[in-house]
Motif scaffolding. Structure first.
Motif, PDB file in Angstrom:
ATOM      1  N   ASP A  53       0.818  -1.215   0.000  1.00  0.00           N
ATOM      2  CA  ASP A  53       0.000   0.000   0.000  1.00  0.00           C
ATOM      3  C   ASP A  53       0.850   1.262   0.000  1.00  0.00           C
ATOM      4  OD1 ASP A  53      -2.875  -0.577  -0.064  1.00  0.00           O
ATOM      5  OD2 ASP A  53      -2.441  -1.793   1.701  1.00  0.00           O
ATOM      6  N   ILE A  54       0.604   2.083  -0.995  1.00  0.00           N
ATOM      7  CA  ILE A  54       1.239   3.395  -1.145  1.00  0.00           C
ATOM      8  C   ILE A  54       0.124   4.374  -1.515  1.00  0.00           C
ATOM      9  CG2 ILE A  54       2.935   4.802  -2.380  1.00  0.00           C
ATOM     10  CD1 ILE A  54       4.335   2.595  -0.918  1.00  0.00           C
ATOM     11  N   ILE A  55       0.054   5.499  -0.806  1.00  0.00           N
ATOM     12  CA  ILE A  55      -0.990   6.490  -1.068  1.00  0.00           C
ATOM     13  C   ILE A  55      -0.393   7.692  -1.784  1.00  0.00           C
ATOM     14  CG2 ILE A  55      -2.679   8.051  -0.010  1.00  0.00           C
ATOM     15  CD1 ILE A  55      -2.862   6.086   2.330  1.00  0.00           C
ATOM     16  N   LEU A  56      -1.091   8.161  -2.807  1.00  0.00           N
ATOM     17  CA  LEU A  56      -0.749   9.417  -3.469  1.00  0.00           C
ATOM     18  C   LEU A  56      -1.723  10.483  -2.998  1.00  0.00           C
ATOM     19  CD1 LEU A  56       0.913  10.895  -5.772  1.00  0.00           C
ATOM     20  CD2 LEU A  56      -1.102  10.464  -7.208  1.00  0.00           C
ATOM     21  N   ILE A  57      -1.210  11.661  -2.622  1.00  0.00           N
ATOM     22  CA  ILE A  57      -2.029  12.799  -2.209  1.00  0.00           C
ATOM     23  C   ILE A  57      -1.990  13.835  -3.317  1.00  0.00           C
ATOM     24  CG2 ILE A  57      -2.388  14.572  -0.452  1.00  0.00           C
ATOM     25  CD1 ILE A  57      -0.534  12.866   1.390  1.00  0.00           C
ATOM     26  N   THR A  58      -3.158  14.263  -3.796  1.00  0.00           N
ATOM     27  CA  THR A  58      -3.172  15.221  -4.890  1.00  0.00           C
ATOM     28  C   THR A  58      -4.469  16.010  -4.919  1.00  0.00           C
ATOM     29  OG1 THR A  58      -2.950  15.474  -7.299  1.00  0.00           O
ATOM     30  CG2 THR A  58      -4.124  13.522  -6.514  1.00  0.00           C
ATOM     31  N   LEU A 420       9.802   3.087   7.262  1.00  0.00           N
ATOM     32  CA  LEU A 420       9.278   3.182   8.622  1.00  0.00           C
ATOM     33  C   LEU A 420       7.976   2.412   8.799  1.00  0.00           C
ATOM     34  CD1 LEU A 420       9.873   6.970   9.345  1.00  0.00           C
ATOM     35  CD2 LEU A 420      10.944   5.071  10.579  1.00  0.00           C
ATOM     36  N   GLU A 421       7.692   2.016  10.045  1.00  0.00           N
ATOM     37  CA  GLU A 421       6.412   1.408  10.386  1.00  0.00           C
ATOM     38  C   GLU A 421       5.280   2.335   9.970  1.00  0.00           C
ATOM     39  OE1 GLU A 421       3.744   0.369  14.373  1.00  0.00           O
ATOM     40  OE2 GLU A 421       5.865   0.914  14.580  1.00  0.00           O
ATOM     41  N   GLY A 422       4.323   1.801   9.220  1.00  0.00           N
ATOM     42  CA  GLY A 422       3.196   2.605   8.771  1.00  0.00           C
ATOM     43  C   GLY A 422       3.025   2.542   7.258  1.00  0.00           C
ATOM     44  N   ILE A 423       2.032   3.282   6.785  1.00  0.00           N
ATOM     45  CA  ILE A 423       1.723   3.353   5.347  1.00  0.00           C
ATOM     46  C   ILE A 423       2.350   4.613   4.780  1.00  0.00           C
ATOM     47  CG2 ILE A 423      -0.110   3.460   3.622  1.00  0.00           C
ATOM     48  CD1 ILE A 423      -1.996   2.240   5.749  1.00  0.00           C
ATOM     49  N   PRO A 424       3.162   4.522   3.718  1.00  0.00           N
ATOM     50  CA  PRO A 424       3.748   5.731   3.130  1.00  0.00           C
ATOM     51  C   PRO A 424       2.731   6.473   2.264  1.00  0.00           C
ATOM     52  CG  PRO A 424       4.997   3.727   2.562  1.00  0.00           C
ATOM     53  CD  PRO A 424       3.657   3.300   3.073  1.00  0.00           C
ATOM     54  N   ALA A 425       2.773   7.807   2.349  1.00  0.00           N
ATOM     55  CA  ALA A 425       1.920   8.661   1.519  1.00  0.00           C
ATOM     56  C   ALA A 425       2.794   9.718   0.854  1.00  0.00           C
ATOM     57  CB  ALA A 425       0.825   9.312   2.350  1.00  0.00           C
ATOM     58  N   PHE A 426       2.682   9.809  -0.457  1.00  0.00           N
ATOM     59  CA  PHE A 426       3.470  10.760  -1.243  1.00  0.00           C
ATOM     60  C   PHE A 426       2.568  11.883  -1.745  1.00  0.00           C
ATOM     61  CE2 PHE A 426       6.202   7.132  -1.382  1.00  0.00           C
ATOM     62  CZ  PHE A 426       7.493   7.614  -1.611  1.00  0.00           C
ATOM     63  N   TYR A 427       2.893  13.106  -1.413  1.00  0.00           N
ATOM     64  CA  TYR A 427       2.252  14.259  -2.028  1.00  0.00           C
ATOM     65  C   TYR A 427       2.727  14.337  -3.469  1.00  0.00           C
ATOM     66  CZ  TYR A 427       0.782  19.190  -2.499  1.00  0.00           C
ATOM     67  OH  TYR A 427       0.198  20.373  -2.888  1.00  0.00           O
ATOM     68  N   MET A 428       1.816  14.624  -4.382  1.00  0.00           N
ATOM     69  CA  MET A 428       2.155  14.637  -5.800  1.00  0.00           C
ATOM     70  C   MET A 428       3.404  15.477  -6.079  1.00  0.00           C
ATOM     71  SD  MET A 428       1.203  13.751  -8.984  1.00  0.00           S
ATOM     72  CE  MET A 428      -0.556  13.674  -9.370  1.00  0.00           C
ATOM     73  N   HIS A 429       3.514  16.629  -5.420  1.00  0.00           N
ATOM     74  CA  HIS A 429       4.636  17.526  -5.719  1.00  0.00           C
ATOM     75  C   HIS A 429       5.956  17.028  -5.144  1.00  0.00           C
ATOM     76  CE1 HIS A 429       2.361  20.367  -7.950  1.00  0.00           C
ATOM     77  NE2 HIS A 429       1.480  20.515  -6.976  1.00  0.00           N
ATOM     78  N   SER A 430       5.905  16.080  -4.219  1.00  0.00           N
ATOM     79  CA  SER A 430       7.140  15.446  -3.774  1.00  0.00           C
ATOM     80  C   SER A 430       7.552  14.351  -4.744  1.00  0.00           C
ATOM     81  CB  SER A 430       6.963  14.875  -2.372  1.00  0.00           C
ATOM     82  OG  SER A 430       6.834  15.913  -1.445  1.00  0.00           O
ATOM     83  N   LEU A 431       6.573  13.589  -5.212  1.00  0.00           N
ATOM     84  CA  LEU A 431       6.881  12.555  -6.194  1.00  0.00           C
ATOM     85  C   LEU A 431       7.489  13.169  -7.448  1.00  0.00           C
ATOM     86  CD1 LEU A 431       6.537   9.471  -6.195  1.00  0.00           C
ATOM     87  CD2 LEU A 431       4.401   9.784  -7.428  1.00  0.00           C
ATOM     88  N   LEU A 432       7.107  14.420  -7.749  1.00  0.00           N
ATOM     89  CA  LEU A 432       7.584  15.101  -8.956  1.00  0.00           C
ATOM     90  C   LEU A 432       8.722  16.076  -8.651  1.00  0.00           C
ATOM     91  CD1 LEU A 432       4.105  15.919 -10.539  1.00  0.00           C
ATOM     92  CD2 LEU A 432       5.584  13.951 -11.018  1.00  0.00           C
TER      93      LEU A 432
END
Length: 576
Positions: A53-58, A420-432
């Motif tokens: 599980d990987i979450i994208l925030i946008t 790290l322990e937990g679910i990673p979430a990437f903000y769109m502008h960090s992924l880019l």
């Protein structure tokens, strides 16, 4: 014997509404949600997530194409570029709104026409787990409910919380410097409404149980359209009582339990995530006894990790990590290091001293960042958040200023987050690896706009295809690391985690899968100097074969050392 759903609900409602007929109210809520009063509970302590599980925030309109609705463009970008990378997408408020880039909702049941339609939302929900905001604390001053409040008619007449300027409100915890009470002219005279965030965001009155029933109907509507993850926005401020801090009150916690009870009986796979940008100890309370939030944001991680990488000293990050309790099964952390908001400073309370906070702020301002403030109970203005893109936040160090390690520092930050322990979430502008958008900030007049850029999709695709572009370098390396992470059972969000003690320039921790068939030693050079890691300091099991999952390097001599370049990371695993 399992307690019936209705009985559980009545017991919770009695805490919040002791003067009301809570059996009648429970029946109204169950009817609104379409639930039977004797429904069996979902399995206890069930993990609705795993290492994949990987979450994208946008935002709905972060990527755009002329002549096309942004939600259509977003889905195209997800399917073309991220279908093998993410499992879930958090689309920030996509409803009609009047301010705050969506968080001042005018209509909870409509999709902003400029973004697209419910059909577009449902199409994304069929392909990815969909996370949506339940903007539950406040609503737009231009909403129909608030217009009805001013006309003194329903629905809306008593839906908003009113205050009295003569009340003692000195203890109220504020996230802003704007006035708490806003005078409003209504058809039966002037009234003062409570505005935690801005005069356009009027706080709802959950002391009126009809507001809770309205939100039960909204939740069911979202569930029917494919929403699986609910982000409870600003939920810590939900219940107000003059004379108290009006944050984290018991009624707020009980209302979260009620919402969870209703949501998980409707859909056992659904997840509640609380958004509580507060000091770490306060944040942890939103797990309850594994009966409130399934997931809480790790709000202390962004400022501590940024501070670690710009100082080259992991002392505070390590101390924080050692203090974090393992989440019970059925609960976990959401790890993020950038979001649509700024880097919160309140979560550093008790973790960084005032001088260290100021050094961090000074560095961020030198890298183009801005600072917003909150008003304390004694009338002082304190730094609330730093507004800056993550890529530019890691432009250099506190002592040396900007340097040539920006990209490596940026990748190191995400490598730590992924492990790290937990679910990673990437903000769109960090992924880019987007940079500070000073032009957008100046145009809107809002500091948070610095990290809310919009990309024209053809230009974005050109950047991602250009091997010399830092956007391309970041995107391809991050998606590679994500692909590695998603295949490791030791990176399950609930897998065991222990902190390693390797000095101040090496930040490390050990993860072990729940089946104990994989161990990973995660070691990160958080400095701009080469570091040596004696393998004897991490106790590799001699009979196992060890390999760095990131570089492919194998460990042939377990009595030797490994050399880490500035900001280099290794994931040493005993399983390929």
């Amino acid at each position: 014997m399992t307690q019936p759903l209705r009985d559980k609900l009545v017991a919770m409602l009695d805490v919040v509404y002791p003067a009301l007929d809570c059996q009648f109210l429970a029946d109204q809520l169950l009817s609104t949600m379409g639930l039977e009063p004797d429904m069996p509970p979902p399995p206890a302590h069930q993990n609705n997530w795993d290492e994949s599980d990987i979450i994208l925030i946008t935002y709905a309109d972060t990527v755009q194409k002329e002549g096309q609705k942004p939600l259509v463009t977003l889905r195209q970008f997800l399917n073309d570029c991220l279908s093998d990378t993410i499992s879930a997408v958090h689309i920030l408020p996509f409803f009609p709104y009047s301010s705050d880039d969506g968080f001042s909702v005018m209509d909870y049941l409509a999709v902003n026409e400029s973004h697209g339609s419910w059909e577009d939302i449902e199409a994304i929900a069929r392909e990815y787990k969909l996370m949506a905001d339940l903007v539950i604390n406040h609503m737009s001053a231009r909403s129909r409910w608030f217009e009805n409040f001013k006309k003194r008619v329903d629905p809306g007449k008593d839906y908003f919380f009113q205050g009295n300027p003569r009340d003692d409100l000195s203890a109220v915890v504020r996230p802003r410097t704007s006035p708490l009470l806003t005078p409003v002219q209504t058809d039966d005279g002037e009234r003062y409404v409570w505005c935690t965030f801005s005069e356009d965001q009027v706080d709802l009155n959950f002391a009126n149980p009809q507001v809770l029933i309205e939100f039960a109907a909204i939740i069911r509507y979202y569930l029917e359209r494919g929403v699986l993850l609910f982000r409870l926005d600003a939920v810590a401020f939900l219940w107000k009582e003059p004379g108290t801090p009006c944050i984290h009150l018991q009624q707020t916690h009980e209302l979260i339990k009620i919402l969870r009870l209703l949501i998980e009986h409707y859909s056992p796979d659904a997840v509640i995530i609380t958004e509580t940008n507060v000091p770490n100890r306060e944040n942890l309370t939103y797990f309850g006894n594994a009966n409130e939030a399934h997931v809480i944001y790790n709000f202390s991680l962004p400022p501590l990790l940024i501070n670690t990488l710009v100082t080259g000293d992991c002392r505070h990050l390590k101390t924080w990590l050692m203090s974090m309790p393992p989440a019970q099964l059925g609960t976990t952390y959401l790890n993020f290091i950038a979001s649509h908001d700024g880097v919160g400073m309140r979560p550093t309370d008790g973790l960084l001293d005032e001088e260290e906070k100021q050094h961090l702020i000074n560095a961020m301002e030198s890298f183009g960042g801005k600072v917003s403030y909150r008003r304390t109970s004694d009338g002082r203005d304190q730094p609330y958040e730093i507004n800056i893109s993550l890529y530019d936040a890691l432009k250099g160090t506190v002592e040396g200023g900007a340097d040539h390690w920006q990209l490596q520092r940026f990748i190191c930050a995400h490598t730590i987050m992924l492990a790290l322990e937990g679910i990673p979430a990437f903000y769109m502008h960090s992924l880019l690896a987007s940079e500070n958008d000073l032009e957008r900030m100046e145009n809107t007049g809002r500091l948070r706009s610095i990290n809310r850029s919009q990309w024209e999709i053809d230009k974005l695709e050109t950047e991602l295809e250009n091997p010399l572009s830092h956007h391309s370098k970041a995107y391809h390396e991050l998606t590679r690391l994500i692909d590695i992470r998603r295949r490791q059972s030791a990176f399950h969000p609930n897998a065991t985690q222990f902190t390693l003690h390797l000095g101040l320039q090496l930040f490390g921790f050990w993860r072990q899968s729940m089946r104990r068939d994989q161990s990973i030693f995660c070691i990160h050079n958080i400095s701009d100097e080469v570091q040596q890691v004696p393998l004897s300091s991490i106790n590799l099991i001699g009979t196992d074969h060890w390999q760095d999952l990131i570089s492919g390097m194998t460990i042939d001599d377990q009595s030797g050392t490994i050399t880490l370049k500035p900001y280099q990371c290794v994931w040493l695993s005993n399983r390929d």
